[in-house]
Design a protein around this motif. Structure first.
Motif, short mmCIF file in Angstrom:
data_model
loop_
_atom_site.label_atom_id
_atom_site.label_comp_id
_atom_site.label_asym_id
_atom_site.label_seq_id
_atom_site.Cartn_x
_atom_site.Cartn_y
_atom_site.Cartn_z
N HIS A 96 53.28 46.92 33.61
CA HIS A 96 51.97 47.33 33.09
C HIS A 96 51.76 48.18 31.68
CE1 HIS A 96 50.35 45.39 36.68
NE2 HIS A 96 50.97 46.52 37.50
N THR A 150 46.14 48.32 40.02
CA THR A 150 45.15 47.94 38.86
C THR A 150 44.68 48.82 38.09
OG1 THR A 150 43.29 47.86 40.37
CG2 THR A 150 44.68 45.93 40.16
N CYS A 189 50.60 55.11 35.03
CA CYS A 189 51.37 53.81 35.04
C CYS A 189 52.92 53.98 35.56
CB CYS A 189 51.28 53.09 33.75
SG CYS A 189 52.35 51.72 33.76
#
Length: 232
Positions: free
Chosen positions: A20, A2, A15
């Motif tokens: 994402h 997250t 990332c």
């Protein structure tokens, strides 16, 4: 994994998942105010994966913010097939309905005057971007540097004996001259995630054969040193 806007910068993970990428780029553009005060933005595009992803990720954000986009393409004169790079970049710009400015220089000749080939290429590229910024009255130019470039730059500066100030990494925004502000929206994204994102959307790019030349210091770091460090 997250990504929390309240997470301290030092704890933010790069990332690694294509799923994402869009959210991370949108987050970082807002977090670092990369489009604040920008009405005309240049997007540097080589035709490679990183800058192709940059264009397609940034264009919708620019349109939401009312920012006019111009694509900037520079030919270093180092490859015989470089005209194909320009064709792909021009097609990408045409399909999006945005202007494209292109330039070229014999970087090898500049290097023969004393600078390394990598430094000569950087100098020529920045001079082109600065000229475009002035001619098109651009408020900033976006480049496709990503998380891998941050690591490579740090290791290269270490190898060259940089002091504490010289070891600072690439920043989301930097003012290189009175007429050239660079913004780097992809610094939190790993290169493989960008390629995966492109593949998921069927977007094409061109591989630069010189990226595999291990005689170039940055390529040696990318293909030899970083994989060794990642395996420790």
């Amino acid at each position: 994994m997250t990504y929390d806007d309240d997470m301290p910068e030092s704890e933010t993970l790069y990332c690694m998942e294509p799923e994402h990428v869009e959210a991370i780029v949108r987050r970082d553009v807002g977090r670092h105010a990369l489009l604040n005060g920008v009405r005309r933005l240049g997007i540097a595009a080589s035709g490679g994966a990183d800058s192709t992803a940059l264009f397609h990720l940034l264009l919708p954000l620019c349109r939401e913010a009312g920012v006019d986009v111009t694509v900037l393409h520079f030919n270093h004169g180092l490859r015989q097939d470089a005209d194909e790079d320009r064709r792909i970049v021009q097609s990408m710009a045409d399909a999006a309905g945005v202007p494209c400015m292109a330039g070229a220089e014999d970087v090898a000749a500049r290097a023969a005057a004393g600078a390394s080939l990598e430094m000569a290429a950087r100098q020529a590229r920045l001079a082109f971007l600065e000229a475009c910024a002035s001619a098109a009255r651009l408020d900033a130019v976006a480049t496709g540097h990503h998380a891998g470039d941050v690591a490579e730059t740090l290791l290269l500066r270490l190898a060259r004996g940089a002091g504490a100030s010289g070891l600072a990494g690439l920043r989301p925004s930097s003012q290189l001259s009175p007429t050239l502000r660079l913004v780097r929206p992809l610094l939190s994204v790993a290169g493989p995630a960008l390629r995966g994102w492109l593949c998921q959307r069927g977007l094409v790019w061109r591989e630069d054969a010189t990226n595999g030349d291990a005689s170039i210091p940055r390529n040696h770091v990318r293909h030899t040193l970083l994989p060794l460090l990642e395996g420790t």
